[in-house]
Design a protein around this motif. Sequence first.
Motif, PDB file in Angstrom:
ATOM      1  N   TYR A  21       4.908  -6.877  -6.209  1.00  0.00           N
ATOM      2  CA  TYR A  21       3.513  -6.900  -5.745  1.00  0.00           C
ATOM      3  C   TYR A  21       2.927  -5.497  -5.749  1.00  0.00           C
ATOM      4  O   TYR A  21       1.814  -5.276  -6.202  1.00  0.00           O
ATOM      5  CB  TYR A  21       3.412  -7.460  -4.320  1.00  0.00           C
ATOM      6  CG  TYR A  21       3.555  -8.939  -4.149  1.00  0.00           C
ATOM      7  CD1 TYR A  21       3.704  -9.813  -5.221  1.00  0.00           C
ATOM      8  CD2 TYR A  21       3.545  -9.486  -2.877  1.00  0.00           C
ATOM      9  CE1 TYR A  21       3.833 -11.175  -5.028  1.00  0.00           C
ATOM     10  CE2 TYR A  21       3.666 -10.850  -2.671  1.00  0.00           C
ATOM     11  CZ  TYR A  21       3.815 -11.692  -3.740  1.00  0.00           C
ATOM     12  OH  TYR A  21       3.937 -13.031  -3.541  1.00  0.00           O
ATOM     13  N   LEU A  22       3.698  -4.549  -5.209  1.00  0.00           N
ATOM     14  CA  LEU A  22       3.206  -3.176  -5.114  1.00  0.00           C
ATOM     15  C   LEU A  22       2.996  -2.570  -6.501  1.00  0.00           C
ATOM     16  O   LEU A  22       1.974  -1.928  -6.754  1.00  0.00           O
ATOM     17  CB  LEU A  22       4.161  -2.310  -4.291  1.00  0.00           C
ATOM     18  CG  LEU A  22       3.742  -0.855  -4.095  1.00  0.00           C
ATOM     19  CD1 LEU A  22       2.398  -0.755  -3.377  1.00  0.00           C
ATOM     20  CD2 LEU A  22       4.829  -0.107  -3.318  1.00  0.00           C
ATOM     21  N   ALA A  23       3.945  -2.790  -7.404  1.00  0.00           N
ATOM     22  CA  ALA A  23       3.811  -2.244  -8.759  1.00  0.00           C
ATOM     23  C   ALA A  23       2.586  -2.819  -9.463  1.00  0.00           C
ATOM     24  O   ALA A  23       1.816  -2.080 -10.095  1.00  0.00           O
ATOM     25  CB  ALA A  23       5.075  -2.528  -9.568  1.00  0.00           C
ATOM     26  N   TRP A 105       7.541  -2.968   1.755  1.00  0.00           N
ATOM     27  CA  TRP A 105       6.475  -1.983   1.530  1.00  0.00           C
ATOM     28  C   TRP A 105       6.658  -0.749   2.389  1.00  0.00           C
ATOM     29  O   TRP A 105       6.433   0.371   1.938  1.00  0.00           O
ATOM     30  CB  TRP A 105       5.106  -2.624   1.769  1.00  0.00           C
ATOM     31  CG  TRP A 105       4.782  -3.686   0.759  1.00  0.00           C
ATOM     32  CD1 TRP A 105       5.059  -3.667  -0.582  1.00  0.00           C
ATOM     33  CD2 TRP A 105       4.124  -4.925   1.009  1.00  0.00           C
ATOM     34  NE1 TRP A 105       4.612  -4.817  -1.174  1.00  0.00           N
ATOM     35  CE2 TRP A 105       4.032  -5.616  -0.222  1.00  0.00           C
ATOM     36  CE3 TRP A 105       3.594  -5.531   2.147  1.00  0.00           C
ATOM     37  CZ2 TRP A 105       3.440  -6.869  -0.351  1.00  0.00           C
ATOM     38  CZ3 TRP A 105       3.005  -6.776   2.035  1.00  0.00           C
ATOM     39  CH2 TRP A 105       2.935  -7.438   0.789  1.00  0.00           C
ATOM     40  N   ARG A 106       7.103  -0.954   3.608  1.00  0.00           N
ATOM     41  CA  ARG A 106       7.334   0.203   4.488  1.00  0.00           C
ATOM     42  C   ARG A 106       8.499   1.042   3.959  1.00  0.00           C
ATOM     43  O   ARG A 106       8.441   2.259   3.971  1.00  0.00           O
ATOM     44  CB  ARG A 106       7.540  -0.255   5.923  1.00  0.00           C
ATOM     45  CG  ARG A 106       6.241  -0.871   6.489  1.00  0.00           C
ATOM     46  CD  ARG A 106       6.364  -1.321   7.917  1.00  0.00           C
ATOM     47  NE  ARG A 106       6.449  -0.221   8.852  1.00  0.00           N
ATOM     48  CZ  ARG A 106       5.434   0.541   9.249  1.00  0.00           C
ATOM     49  NH1 ARG A 106       4.234   0.333   8.779  1.00  0.00           N
ATOM     50  NH2 ARG A 106       5.613   1.494  10.112  1.00  0.00           N
ATOM     51  N   ASP A 113      -2.180   1.496   6.196  1.00  0.00           N
ATOM     52  CA  ASP A 113      -3.349   0.933   5.509  1.00  0.00           C
ATOM     53  C   ASP A 113      -2.947   0.171   4.257  1.00  0.00           C
ATOM     54  O   ASP A 113      -3.480  -0.910   3.978  1.00  0.00           O
ATOM     55  CB  ASP A 113      -4.355   2.028   5.150  1.00  0.00           C
ATOM     56  CG  ASP A 113      -5.138   2.543   6.343  1.00  0.00           C
ATOM     57  OD1 ASP A 113      -5.140   1.864   7.402  1.00  0.00           O
ATOM     58  OD2 ASP A 113      -5.757   3.618   6.221  1.00  0.00           O
ATOM     59  N   GLU A 114      -2.015   0.730   3.480  1.00  0.00           N
ATOM     60  CA  GLU A 114      -1.550   0.039   2.270  1.00  0.00           C
ATOM     61  C   GLU A 114      -0.848  -1.271   2.618  1.00  0.00           C
ATOM     62  O   GLU A 114      -1.073  -2.296   1.970  1.00  0.00           O
ATOM     63  CB  GLU A 114      -0.590   0.922   1.474  1.00  0.00           C
ATOM     64  CG  GLU A 114      -1.247   2.062   0.739  1.00  0.00           C
ATOM     65  CD  GLU A 114      -0.227   2.954   0.064  1.00  0.00           C
ATOM     66  OE1 GLU A 114      -0.348   3.119  -1.166  1.00  0.00           O
ATOM     67  OE2 GLU A 114       0.684   3.474   0.749  1.00  0.00           O
ATOM     68  N   VAL A 115      -0.015  -1.242   3.654  1.00  0.00           N
ATOM     69  CA  VAL A 115       0.680  -2.460   4.075  1.00  0.00           C
ATOM     70  C   VAL A 115      -0.339  -3.520   4.495  1.00  0.00           C
ATOM     71  O   VAL A 115      -0.224  -4.685   4.095  1.00  0.00           O
ATOM     72  CB  VAL A 115       1.691  -2.175   5.211  1.00  0.00           C
ATOM     73  CG1 VAL A 115       2.240  -3.468   5.802  1.00  0.00           C
ATOM     74  CG2 VAL A 115       2.838  -1.302   4.709  1.00  0.00           C
ATOM     75  N   CYS A 116      -1.332  -3.124   5.254  1.00  0.00           N
ATOM     76  CA  CYS A 116      -2.363  -4.087   5.681  1.00  0.00           C
ATOM     77  C   CYS A 116      -3.115  -4.657   4.476  1.00  0.00           C
ATOM     78  O   CYS A 116      -3.395  -5.861   4.426  1.00  0.00           O
ATOM     79  CB  CYS A 116      -3.331  -3.437   6.666  1.00  0.00           C
ATOM     80  SG  CYS A 116      -2.604  -3.114   8.289  1.00  0.00           S
ATOM     81  N   THR A 117      -3.441  -3.822   3.507  1.00  0.00           N
ATOM     82  CA  THR A 117      -4.128  -4.291   2.296  1.00  0.00           C
ATOM     83  C   THR A 117      -3.243  -5.258   1.518  1.00  0.00           C
ATOM     84  O   THR A 117      -3.706  -6.321   1.083  1.00  0.00           O
ATOM     85  CB  THR A 117      -4.529  -3.101   1.402  1.00  0.00           C
ATOM     86  OG1 THR A 117      -5.454  -2.279   2.121  1.00  0.00           O
ATOM     87  CG2 THR A 117      -5.157  -3.574   0.099  1.00  0.00           C
TER      88      THR A 117
END
Length: 160
Positions: A21-23, A105-106, A113-117
Amino acid sequence: MMPEISRSLHYGAVRDRARIYLAIFREVSARYGQPAAISALRAASRAHGLEVGARLAHLAPRDFSGMLDSYFLGPGSETYSPDVRELSATCLEVQYMTCPLKDGWREMGCSDDEVCTLLSCATGFDDGVWQAAGFDYELETWAPGKIGCCRTRLTEKRGT
């Protein structure tokens, strides 16, 4: 209940999904901007949720016990450590106490903020599940300082 080795493998698989997901999010953001990345990830998550929710539609409009057993406490659910906050004739509310997506993600150094997004993008899955399953829902995602992760509250669908 899954054996510990299976639980560990399932947790790891979901945590690895966080990496994907992050990539994807970062790649689409770099090419087309963050709004496009959010839209694409939410849409893909929602499409997956529609598939899962269709398999739960037989529980609508108000089989909350069935939903609890089939979905929230079903195979692999230990990965999210569900805490049942309410189960009644009109509502089911579950608080996830752990989340391998958030943890992944952490671990990858994402800011709050990135984790919330990213969690907001992942909730496209929930939108799809509950729409296809035929329930109304409220979803509260994790925010800094909160215990656990997301909280889901299901009720009978009002009107069509």
